[in-house]
Design an enzyme around this catalytic site. Structure first.
Site, short mmCIF file in Angstrom:
data_model
loop_
_atom_site.label_atom_id
_atom_site.label_comp_id
_atom_site.label_asym_id
_atom_site.label_seq_id
_atom_site.Cartn_x
_atom_site.Cartn_y
_atom_site.Cartn_z
N ALA A 96 19.35 -1.78 39.03
CA ALA A 96 19.50 -0.33 39.15
C ALA A 96 19.63 0.06 40.63
O ALA A 96 19.06 -0.59 41.50
CB ALA A 96 18.29 0.36 38.54
N GLY A 97 20.39 1.12 40.89
CA GLY A 97 20.51 1.65 42.26
C GLY A 97 21.24 0.72 43.21
O GLY A 97 21.15 0.87 44.42
N GLY A 144 24.60 0.13 43.08
CA GLY A 144 26.04 0.44 43.16
C GLY A 144 26.86 -0.34 42.16
O GLY A 144 28.07 -0.42 42.27
N GLY A 169 26.91 0.27 38.88
CA GLY A 169 27.27 1.08 37.71
C GLY A 169 26.26 1.06 36.57
O GLY A 169 26.63 1.28 35.42
N ALA A 192 26.86 2.69 32.84
CA ALA A 192 26.82 1.77 31.70
C ALA A 192 25.76 2.24 30.70
O ALA A 192 25.98 2.14 29.48
CB ALA A 192 26.49 0.35 32.18
N ASP A 207 33.28 5.26 37.26
CA ASP A 207 32.21 4.39 36.73
C ASP A 207 32.17 4.42 35.20
O ASP A 207 32.03 3.38 34.55
CB ASP A 207 30.84 4.81 37.28
CG ASP A 207 30.71 4.54 38.77
OD1 ASP A 207 31.74 4.27 39.42
OD2 ASP A 207 29.59 4.61 39.29
C1 MEV Z 1 30.13 5.25 42.72
O1 MEV Z 1 30.10 4.03 41.98
C2 MEV Z 1 31.53 5.65 43.00
C3 MEV Z 1 31.68 6.93 43.82
O2 MEV Z 1 33.07 7.03 44.13
C4 MEV Z 1 31.23 8.15 43.06
C5 MEV Z 1 32.14 8.54 41.91
O3 MEV Z 1 33.27 8.10 41.84
O4 MEV Z 1 31.67 9.36 41.11
C6 MEV Z 1 30.93 6.85 45.13
#
Ligand code: MEV
Length: 334
Positions: free
Chosen positions: A109-110, A112, A114, A118, A155
């Site tokens: 989690a946290g 990046g 997704g 998910a 995402d």
């Molecule tokens: C985050 O995984 C992707 C961003 O571009 C945010 C988004 O697209 O909503 C930072």
């Protein structure tokens, strides 16, 4: 007249059988679904402003089980909008209520990768197993907006459809779906590309996406340099589409390095990210942060995954060597 199977639970009654749900008797209480995590190969943040982006699904997945319950809960804890916003909004927007949710996940989690998207996608799939992909993607994006405030459908689209996704404000012939939000219309399609050898390195620092997206918006409104960087990310992402289709790893790597420099300009890189990128650079075609940044993960395209893993671990990060280009959301056996 034969009864059509219209239940939102998993009755699976055949034509002519009684539909328990229509009589409000919940005899079928359990459903389960899963959805993949993701990496953004190109175009994070810029996609929120309508620039193009490319993401692929990971083999790491989140699994969700639901069952009827008097008190709504998330892994045994009372469900509320503050502590579990994605689950809370997914339940409300799917039109269901009175369920207990159990979640297990291989996606950190946290980081990046997704995990929130998910979760939303898997949960809606479990709450409404018969839902069509297009509606699942749209509803999950609405959840993301409600939970995060400002977002692109990147995402949630990749968690829904899997494989590789190209998002653009330009229409494409093979479009899966399109949606309007934040004054942008996004068109989502699959991108046909080969597996590319990627290693993921987690800085160990969790960073929430919402505040980073808002930070970039503020900088975008204030500085021409940031607006130019966002536009340039869009242009290089278009070049990346060609390089990915050709499986040209050298070009893909160069474009990743350029994307990373521009992500630094828009203020979403960090010391920990740069440290891991410096460590993997000698063994990679290219490397960049993936997702919202501010911590989270980097990705490196490499022929030497073990060497890259070592370099990441020597600098205090944790490495994942996992397949990209995986299946999207699916129902699971309970
Ligand atoms: C985050 O995984 C992707 C961003 O571009 C945010 C988004 O697209 O909503 C930072």
């Amino acid at each position: 007249l034969p009864i059509q199977p219209v239940c939102h639970c998993s009755c699976q009654h055949s034509e002519g059988d009684e539909c328990y749900k229509r009589k409000d008797i919940h005899l079928h209480v359990k459903t389960a679904a899963s959805a993949p995590g993701k990496i953004i190969l190109f175009g994070e943040h810029a996609v929120v402003f309508g620039e193009s982006s490319i993401a692929t699904a990971l083999q790491l997945r989140i699994r969700v089980k639901i069952e009827d319950a008097e008190r709504e809960s998330f892994n045994g804890v009372y469900l509320d909008a503050r502590s579990t916003p994605h689950a809370f909004h997914a339940l409300r927007l799917s039109g269901r209520s009175g369920v207990g949710i159990s979640v297990s996940s291989d996606i950190p989690a946290g980081a990046g990768l997704g995990s929130s998207a998910a979760l939303s996608v898997a949960l809606i799939r479990a709450l409404r197993p018969e839902i069509e992909e297009r509606e699942l993607a749209e509803l999950s994006y609405r959840v993301e907006l409600a939970a995060q405030g400002r977002a692109s459908p990147a995402d949630t689209s990749i968690a829904t459809h899997g494989r590789a996704i190209y998002i653009s404000s330009r229409e494409t012939a093979e479009e899966l779906w399109s949606i309007r939000g934040n004054e942008v219309t996004w068109h989502v399609s699959h991108l046909e590309m080969k597996q590319i050898p990627v290693v993921i390195g987690f800085t160990g620092i969790q960073a929430a996406t919402g505040p980073l997206v808002m930070k970039v918006k503020t900088l975008y409104e204030k500085y021409k340099l940031v607006r130019e960087a966002i536009a340039e990310i869009g242009l290089l992402t278009e070049e990346a589409v060609v390089a990915l289709r050709r499986n040209d790893l050298v070009r893909i790597g160069e474009l990743m390095d350029r994307n990373q420099r521009l992500l630094t300009v828009i203020g979403v890189s960090s010391r920990e990210i740069e440290k891991l990128i410096d460590a993997v650079r000698p063994y990679s075609y290219g490397a960049k942060l993936t997702g919202a940044g501010g911590g989270g993960c980097i990705i490196a395209v490499t022929d030497n995954p073990e060497r890259v893993r070592e370099a990441i671990e020597l600098r205090g990060g944790s490495a994942f060597i996992t397949s990209i280009y995986s299946e999207g959301a699916r129902c699971e056996n309970e």
